[in-house]
Structure formats: structure tokens, C-alpha cells
Design an enzyme around this catalytic site. Structure first.
Site, mmCIF file in Angstrom:
data_model
loop_
_atom_site.group_PDB
_atom_site.id
_atom_site.type_symbol
_atom_site.label_atom_id
_atom_site.label_comp_id
_atom_site.label_asym_id
_atom_site.label_seq_id
_atom_site.Cartn_x
_atom_site.Cartn_y
_atom_site.Cartn_z
ATOM 1 N N ARG A 153 12.539 -5.584 19.518
ATOM 2 C CA ARG A 153 11.672 -6.281 20.469
ATOM 3 C C ARG A 153 10.213 -5.873 20.465
ATOM 4 O O ARG A 153 9.394 -6.530 21.088
ATOM 5 C CB ARG A 153 12.251 -6.142 21.882
ATOM 6 N N TYR A 210 31.680 3.362 25.221
ATOM 7 C CA TYR A 210 31.362 1.998 25.683
ATOM 8 C C TYR A 210 32.629 1.245 26.076
ATOM 9 O O TYR A 210 32.669 0.549 27.090
ATOM 10 C CB TYR A 210 30.599 1.218 24.609
ATOM 11 N N ARG A 254 14.124 -14.366 19.540
ATOM 12 C CA ARG A 254 15.023 -13.938 20.607
ATOM 13 C C ARG A 254 14.910 -14.854 21.824
ATOM 14 O O ARG A 254 15.876 -15.013 22.570
ATOM 15 C CB ARG A 254 14.680 -12.493 20.959
HETATM 16 O O1 CP3 Z 1 18.096 -0.178 13.742
HETATM 17 C C1 CP3 Z 1 18.039 -1.411 13.568
HETATM 18 O O2 CP3 Z 1 16.960 -2.052 13.560
HETATM 19 C C2 CP3 Z 1 19.326 -2.148 13.260
HETATM 20 C C3 CP3 Z 1 19.999 -2.775 14.346
HETATM 21 C C4 CP3 Z 1 20.614 -1.944 15.466
HETATM 22 C C5 CP3 Z 1 20.690 -2.426 16.795
HETATM 23 N N1 CP3 Z 1 21.427 -1.546 17.520
HETATM 24 C C6 CP3 Z 1 20.102 -3.682 17.277
HETATM 25 C C7 CP3 Z 1 19.936 -3.916 18.711
HETATM 26 C C8 CP3 Z 1 21.275 -0.715 15.430
HETATM 27 C C9 CP3 Z 1 21.462 0.251 14.282
HETATM 28 C C10 CP3 Z 1 21.790 -0.488 16.744
HETATM 29 C C11 CP3 Z 1 22.584 0.700 17.089
HETATM 30 C C12 CP3 Z 1 23.015 0.896 18.482
HETATM 31 N N2 CP3 Z 1 23.305 -0.035 19.430
HETATM 32 C C13 CP3 Z 1 23.284 2.171 19.017
HETATM 33 C C14 CP3 Z 1 23.157 3.486 18.271
HETATM 34 C C15 CP3 Z 1 21.766 3.955 18.215
HETATM 35 C C16 CP3 Z 1 21.155 4.240 19.560
HETATM 36 O O3 CP3 Z 1 20.224 3.514 19.936
HETATM 37 O O4 CP3 Z 1 21.605 5.194 20.213
HETATM 38 C C17 CP3 Z 1 23.695 1.983 20.340
HETATM 39 C C18 CP3 Z 1 24.077 3.059 21.334
HETATM 40 C C19 CP3 Z 1 23.709 0.584 20.588
HETATM 41 C C20 CP3 Z 1 24.132 -0.102 21.847
HETATM 42 C C21 CP3 Z 1 23.080 -0.979 22.380
HETATM 43 N N3 CP3 Z 1 22.717 -2.188 21.815
HETATM 44 C C22 CP3 Z 1 22.326 -0.823 23.559
HETATM 45 C C23 CP3 Z 1 22.417 0.372 24.474
HETATM 46 C C24 CP3 Z 1 21.505 -1.939 23.698
HETATM 47 C C25 CP3 Z 1 20.613 -2.281 24.871
HETATM 48 C C26 CP3 Z 1 19.418 -1.455 24.955
HETATM 49 C C27 CP3 Z 1 18.314 -2.070 24.172
HETATM 50 O O5 CP3 Z 1 17.611 -1.334 23.456
HETATM 51 O O6 CP3 Z 1 18.144 -3.281 24.305
HETATM 52 C C28 CP3 Z 1 21.717 -2.768 22.569
HETATM 53 C C29 CP3 Z 1 21.043 -4.048 22.235
HETATM 54 C C30 CP3 Z 1 20.342 -4.103 20.927
HETATM 55 N N4 CP3 Z 1 20.842 -3.665 19.727
HETATM 56 C C31 CP3 Z 1 19.046 -4.659 20.694
HETATM 57 C C32 CP3 Z 1 18.793 -4.544 19.316
HETATM 58 C C33 CP3 Z 1 17.591 -5.020 18.570
HETATM 59 C C34 CP3 Z 1 18.158 -5.322 21.742
HETATM 60 C C35 CP3 Z 1 18.659 -6.711 21.884
HETATM 61 C C36 CP3 Z 1 17.708 -7.658 22.555
HETATM 62 O O7 CP3 Z 1 16.862 -8.244 21.877
HETATM 63 O O8 CP3 Z 1 17.854 -7.846 23.779
#
Ligand code: CP3
Length: 343
Positions: free
Chosen positions: A26, A148, A35
Site C-alpha cells: 500500500r 491465526y 486495490r
Molecule cells: O512481501 C510481499 O510484498 C509479498 C506479499 C506478502 C503479503 N503478506 C501481502 C499482504 C507477504 C509475504 C505477506 C506475509 C504475511 N501476511 C505475514 C508474515 C510477515 C509479517 O508481516 O509478519 C503475516 C503475519 C501476514 C498476515 C497479514 N496479511 C496481516 C496481518 C495483514 C493485515 C495488515 C496489513 O499490513 O494490511 C495482511 C494483509 C496483507 N498481506 C496486505 C498485503 C499487501 C495488505 C492488504 C491490503 O491492501 O489491504
């Protein structure tokens, strides 16, 4: 071969490779534009969109690796849980796993039935990159995925109350759940390599909540299984990443991973000492600093690169993912700064 893969294999070179966790996301206006018209899940589940989002940061910046756009939680959908990404709340599962019966009900689908969309997205990205930049595949680790599945919301909100509760009061259910997740993760990681990924990263974001005894008993055996099974089937470097785990680095160092991600709470040389064997380290700029001030980032990045000179090999990264309010300009300048450095 590439600088990133060579470095993960322990080769020292004058240049330090760089990629950033959550480099697709984002903070990029072109991500936000897509998005606006699509939900997070639609973007992950439409191979053309996932491919486009993966490529966005690679078009802007001279990064040394891409990471496929997906989420650690998307493979859980096929197990039979209702996953939603809610605005402002993050991921929510409205039918969390709390009992033995819940665990028994969970399916372990093959990647082709479950996440074919991600495998198709990988193929599209690899074709576009045409050998110029390696692509990273990834999965969550069983402990973090369990947290989770069991909490049903951000695990930190409940201090992992239900997760630790199930773990110690119902160890059989815990172990059955871990075995299912090991199978899911191994098949998923191998399928990502078969689709074209050249390295793998395992994310265990919530592991820092676990004490050493519980790590040994409830977590470590499954991490060893995943990494050993993956390495027996595909020949790519595996990076293990967790946060707030400096206190168990001596234990994590014994995992058969090829490299370790390090968060910002410890210096790279201190982490290397605790990990206890000469492996490449990836990290470890505080993402909050990257969002704050370029002058301070430059100083910090220089310090990290100097500290890393003592390591067998170093991949520059953040200590956790890029935050959404990070100025694109700071990301640009950081990458240029690291690419201009010679060790
Ligand atoms: O790194 C990258 O660019 C590749 C894509 C990627 C995403 N999530 C995309 C995403 C990767 C490798 C992850 C890993 C992930 N997801 C983890 C492990 C790494 C970490 O951050 O600790 C975890 C715990 C998650 C779970 C998760 N997904 C959460 C807690 C959230 C919400 C918080 C947030 O940052 O929005 C997501 C959503 C998410 N995953 C987004 C993205 C780009 C945001 C989505 C949006 O546009 O609303």
C-alpha cells in the site's frame, strides 16, 4: 545465477543484494489504485493482478529479488476456514479452530486444488522477469498459521491466549494441527519452486511470543520437518524469518535453514553470534525509521552495512515489512544507497 541467490548460498561479493519484505503493497500509489477496485483476496486470486502487483516494485526500483504477491493466510482457505481481510482490522477468521473436532475437520488440499491461482501467478511473473531477477516463494510457519487459525484475529490482540491454551491443554490436537500444517506448507513450498521460484522464505511472525521450553516441545520439531522435507525435494535456498526471537536465536540457529532474517531489535553481529554458525543473514533496518526520515535512514543503512562486513554474507532488507505510510522516495533512496555500496 544472481547476486541474491549467490549470496544466500554464502558467496561473498562486493555488492550487497537488497529486497524488502512487503515491497509490493500500500505504500505504492499504483498498488492502491488497483486495490481501490479489487479486494485483497481478489488481487491474490487473480493471477494477472497478482503478477502485476509483484512486478510493480521491480519496475520502479533496482531490487535484487521479487516476492510473489500472496499472503501467508491464503492457503488456509482450502482447509475450510472463512478468511477475510477486513478494513482496519486485518485478517479475520470467523470460524476459528478451538477443539479437537475443529482440527480433525480441517482438510489438507493439494496446492493445485487450493492455490492454483498463486502457482499461475508465479508462472506469469517468471515469464515476465525472463531470468533477470529471481522470484521468492513463501509460506507461513505452522506456529504462526496456527495462531491465526486459533485466535481468528490478529494473534497479538489476545496475547495468543487460545493458541497457548490449546497447545498445553490439548497437546494431541496441537500436534495433529501441526502435522496438517507441515504437509500443507511442504506441498505449497515445493509447488512454488516447481512453478519457477528460485528461493523460499518461511515467515514465523508470532514466534516471539513463545518461551524456549515450549519452542523445543511444540514448535521446533515441525520447523525441522518442513525445512528438511522441502530441501529433500527441491534444491533452492530456504530463509527462515521471525520477529522478537533474539532470545531463542541459539535454538533457531540449529534449524537446517540456509539463511536467517533478523529484525531490528538486535545488531547483525550479535545475531550472528547467537545463531552460532556462519550463515548469511538478511535484514535489519527498522521499517518505522524508513518511514520517518531519510537522513536517519542513510546513517542507519551505512551502520548496518558496516556491521554486516563481519558476516559471511548479507542480504539487505528491513527488520519487518514496509509500512503503508512509508514515503516512496525513502524506499527509492535506500535501494540506491545500498546498490551504490561496495564491501
Ligand atoms: O512481501 C510481499 O510484498 C509479498 C506479499 C506478502 C503479503 N503478506 C501481502 C499482504 C507477504 C509475504 C505477506 C506475509 C504475511 N501476511 C505475514 C508474515 C510477515 C509479517 O508481516 O509478519 C503475516 C503475519 C501476514 C498476515 C497479514 N496479511 C496481516 C496481518 C495483514 C493485515 C495488515 C496489513 O499490513 O494490511 C495482511 C494483509 C496483507 N498481506 C496486505 C498485503 C499487501 C495488505 C492488504 C491490503 O491492501 O489491504
Amino acid at each position: 545465477m544472481s547476486l541474491f541467490i549467490d549470496t544466500l548460498k554464502g558467496k561473498r561479493s562486493a555488492e550487497t543484494p537488497i529486497w524488502l519484505m512487503r515491497q509490493a503493497g500500500r505504500y505504492l500509489p499504483e498498488y492502491r489504485a488497483l486495490r481501490e477496485k479489487n479486494s485483497m483476496l481478489q488481487m491474490v486470486q487473480t493471477p494477472e493482478l497478482a503478477c502485476e502487483v509483484t512486478l510493480q516494485p521491480l519496475r520502479r526500483f533496482p531490487l535484487d529479488a521479487g516476492i510473489i504477491f500472496a499472503d501467508i493466510l491464503t492457503p488456509l482457505i482450502g482447509m475450510g476456514v472463512n478468511l477475510e481481510f477486513k478494513k482496519g482490522e486485518g485478517p479475520v477468521i470467523d470460524n476459528p479452530i478451538r477443539t479437537v473436532a475443529d482440527v480433525t475437520r480441517l482438510r489438507v488440499p493439494k496446492p493445485e486444488e487450493n492455490v492454483q491461482y498463486t502457482l499461475d501467478a508465479i508462472k506469469l511473473v517468471v515469464k515476465e522477469l525472463n531470468g533477470k531477477t529471481p522470484l521468492i516463494g513463501f509460506s507461513g510457519a505452522p506456529f504462526t498459521l496456527s495462531s491465526y487459525l486459533i485466535e481468528g484475529q490478529s494473534p497479538g490482540d489476545s496475547d495468543l491466549r487460545h493458541t497457548k491454551g490449546l497447545m498445553v491443554s490439548n497437546p494431541e490436537a496441537w500436534h495433529e494441527l501441526q502435522e496438517k500444517l507441515v504437509t500443507l506448507c511442504v506441498e505449497y513450498l515445493v509447488a512454488q519452486v516447481d512453478a519457477g521460484c528460485e528461493s523460499l522464505q518461511i515467515f514465523d511472525s508470532w514466534l516471539g511470543y513463545v518461551g524456549p521450553r515450549e519452542y523445543d516441545q511444540f514448535v521446533q520439531p515441525y520447523l525441522v520437518k518442513i525445512i528438511e522435507q522441502v530441501k529433500a525435494r527441491v534444491n533452492v535456498p530456504v530463509v527462515f524469518f521471525a520477529t522478537s526471537v533474539s532470545s531463542i536465536f541459539p535454538r533457531l540457529g540449529k534449524l537446517p535453514a540456509d539463511a536467517f532474517g533478523v529484525d531490528w531489535r538486535i545488531s547483525l553481529p550479535d545475531a550472528a553470534k547467537l545463531i552460532g554458525r556462519p550463515v548469511p543473514l538478511q535484514g535489519n533496518l527498522d521499517p518505522q525509521l524508513l518511514a520517518a526520515s531519510w537522513e536517519y535512514v542513510e546513517r542507519s543503512a551505512r551502520a548496518i552495512l558496516e556491521e554486516a562486513a563481519t558476516l559471511p554474507a548479507h542480504i539487505f532488507n528491513l527488520g519487518h515489512g514496509v509500512l503503508q505510510y512509508t514515503p516512496v522516495e525513502n524506499v527509492q533512496r535506500l535501494i540506491e544507497f545500498v546498490k551504490g555500496h561496495r564491501r
